[in-house]
Design an enzyme around this catalytic site. Structure first.
Site, short mmCIF file in Angstrom:
data_model
loop_
_atom_site.label_atom_id
_atom_site.label_comp_id
_atom_site.label_asym_id
_atom_site.label_seq_id
_atom_site.Cartn_x
_atom_site.Cartn_y
_atom_site.Cartn_z
N TRP A 161 0.84 -1.21 0.00
CA TRP A 161 0.00 0.00 0.00
C TRP A 161 0.88 1.25 0.00
O TRP A 161 1.13 1.84 1.04
CB TRP A 161 -0.93 -0.01 1.21
CG TRP A 161 -1.98 -1.06 1.06
CD1 TRP A 161 -3.11 -0.96 0.34
CD2 TRP A 161 -1.98 -2.37 1.63
NE1 TRP A 161 -3.82 -2.13 0.42
CE2 TRP A 161 -3.15 -3.01 1.19
CE3 TRP A 161 -1.09 -3.09 2.45
CZ2 TRP A 161 -3.47 -4.31 1.56
CZ3 TRP A 161 -1.42 -4.37 2.81
CH2 TRP A 161 -2.59 -4.98 2.36
N HIS A 182 -6.90 1.90 1.67
CA HIS A 182 -8.01 0.97 1.40
C HIS A 182 -9.13 1.28 2.39
O HIS A 182 -8.96 2.12 3.28
CB HIS A 182 -7.54 -0.50 1.50
CG HIS A 182 -6.80 -0.85 2.76
ND1 HIS A 182 -6.40 -2.12 3.07
CD2 HIS A 182 -6.39 -0.09 3.81
CE1 HIS A 182 -5.78 -2.13 4.25
NE2 HIS A 182 -5.76 -0.91 4.70
N ARG A 208 -3.56 6.03 -3.30
CA ARG A 208 -2.26 5.34 -3.25
C ARG A 208 -1.24 6.11 -4.07
O ARG A 208 -1.55 6.61 -5.15
CB ARG A 208 -2.37 3.90 -3.78
CG ARG A 208 -3.20 3.03 -2.86
CD ARG A 208 -3.15 1.57 -3.22
NE ARG A 208 -4.19 0.86 -2.45
CZ ARG A 208 -4.49 -0.40 -2.60
NH1 ARG A 208 -3.84 -1.15 -3.48
NH2 ARG A 208 -5.43 -0.96 -1.87
N GLN A 222 -13.21 1.95 -3.14
CA GLN A 222 -13.35 0.55 -2.74
C GLN A 222 -14.67 0.40 -2.02
O GLN A 222 -15.25 1.38 -1.52
CB GLN A 222 -12.22 0.14 -1.77
CG GLN A 222 -10.91 -0.17 -2.46
CD GLN A 222 -9.89 -0.82 -1.53
OE1 GLN A 222 -10.05 -0.83 -0.31
NE2 GLN A 222 -8.82 -1.34 -2.12
N VAL A 265 -6.43 -11.22 7.06
CA VAL A 265 -7.35 -12.36 6.87
C VAL A 265 -6.56 -13.66 6.88
O VAL A 265 -5.36 -13.69 6.56
CB VAL A 265 -8.14 -12.25 5.54
CG1 VAL A 265 -9.19 -11.16 5.63
CG2 VAL A 265 -7.22 -12.02 4.36
N ALA A 319 -14.31 -10.93 5.42
CA ALA A 319 -14.19 -9.55 4.94
C ALA A 319 -13.77 -9.59 3.49
O ALA A 319 -13.19 -10.58 3.02
CB ALA A 319 -13.14 -8.80 5.76
#
Ligand code: FA5
Length: 351
Positions: A161, A182, A208, A222, A265, A319
């Protein structure tokens, strides 16, 4: 003056007066004319007075002629007044007339930007599946954008990122504020403030520091999704995203999940749909793979749950984060993401 002289003068005066009356073009001119001939000091009024100077025998004939002239001028004045009023009315009506045969003027109606339309379409799909819509800050703390998402300061995943930092440091000289890269920071913000069950989608802008190309903008959108409850499994994630793909791209779309890495995640996946242009055969749109990636997703990492005070032995969740511009590109066959923010009306008017 003899009667003969007076009669001639009256006739000449009447002829002149009637000619001038015809030349009067408005009510003001008429009034001026009236004052000039019939007013107290008017020309005809003076003449009537001069009848008194005639001899007794001549007076009746002179008086009668002068009175006839007066009546003639008065009734001519009345007629002229009526004429002018009628003309003024006609002119007024003509001015007010509406030409219904004229072609109408085009009204430029505004419309929603294609990204906004796409964001709303996607959010509505999730709302119909029981999700709430929430929004969050675009200027974010490092803590929410990275740390609470299991991305500590020196973690190599931060390279994923490229960040636009806000010019502000803490006591240790560390940068603490940034433009969110994000929408995932909202995962931590929402869980911090609520208890399960959680079902939310978060649309919003992200930034970004990266070179732009046909599929990358430095500013884009997003939509984050988050569902946490007891007993949520990977099957729920797949079912939800499969339904999304079918609703946007059609019932016969195939969906593929592949392992991917995101620190927040476990397991992490990316989701692709089979290329609708070549039906999976391989073409330039899908770079000859037959698949098009549309989002990143996974089961919420136990460390993220712990960080917001949820017991990972009780709660699980999934997610995902998707890019509405990329989805709009696929849905409408847009070949370059930079069209979205170039402000070219020829592009925008197509939606
Ligand atoms: C992420 O940003 C993760 N936060 C997604 C996520 C959320 C994973 C929750 C797991 C759980 P990624 O960098 O791949 O992942 O971006 C996600 C989507 O945002 C991409 O699939 C793409 O659609 C869109 N996107 C990313 N970068 C850009 C860019 N520069 N321009 C336009 N769209 C972009």
């Amino acid at each position: 003056m003899t009667t003969q002289d007076l009669l001639q003068t009256i006739e000449a005066l009447t002829t002149r007066a009637l000619r001038e009356l015809q030349a009067a073009r408005d009510l003001e001119a008429l009034e001026a004319w009236r004052v000039s001939y019939l007013g107290r000091r008017g020309q005809l009024t003076q003449m009537l007075r001069s009848v008194g100077a005639l001899s007794a025998e001549e007076r009746p004939a002179g008086g009668a002629a002068a009175n006839r002239a007066k009546e003639a001028l008065e009734s001519a004045l009345e007629r002229r007044q009526e004429e002018l009023k009628a003309t003024a009315l006609e002119r007024g009506l003509a001015e007010e007339r509406l030409d219904v045969t004229l072609p109408g003027r085009t009204l430029n109606l505004g419309r929603l930007h294609p990204t906004t339309q796409m964001v709303r379409e996607i959010c509505n799909i999730f709302v119909s599946m029981g999700f709430q819509v929430m929004e969050g800050p675009e200027v974010e703390w490092d803590r929410y954008n990275f740390e609470m998402l299991n991305i500590p300061k020196e973690h190599p995943a931060r390279d994923m990122w490229d960040t636009l930092w806000i010019d502000r440091v803490d006591d240790l000289g560390e940068r603490t504020m940034l433009l969110r890269t994000h929408t995932s920071p909202m995962q931590a913000r929402i869980m911090e403030q609520t208890r399960p069950p959680v079902r939310v989608v978060v649309p919003g802008k992200c930034y970004r520091y990266e070179a732009t190309d046909a599929t990358h903008e430095w500013h884009f959108h997003q939509i984050e999704g988050l569902a946490v409850d007891e007993g949520i499994t990977f099957a729920d994630l797949k079912g939800t995203l499969y339904e999304l793909a079918r609703r946007i791209f059609g019932a016969e779309r195939k969906v593929r999940f592949r392992v991917d890495y995101f620190p927040f995640v476990e397991p992490g996946v990316d989701m692709s749909i089979d290329c609708f242009r070549c039906k999976g055969q391989g073409c330039s749109l899908c770079k000859n793979t037959g698949w098009i990636e549309i989002l990143g997703a996974g089961m919420v990492h136990p460390k993220v749950l712990e960080g917001v005070g949820y017991d990972p032995n009780v709660y699980t969740g999934f997610a995902f984060g998707l890019g509405p511009e990329r989805i709009a590109m696929l849905k409408y066959g847009i070949d370059d993401i930079r069209h979205f923010y170039a402000n070219d009306l020829r592009f925008l008017r197509q939606f």
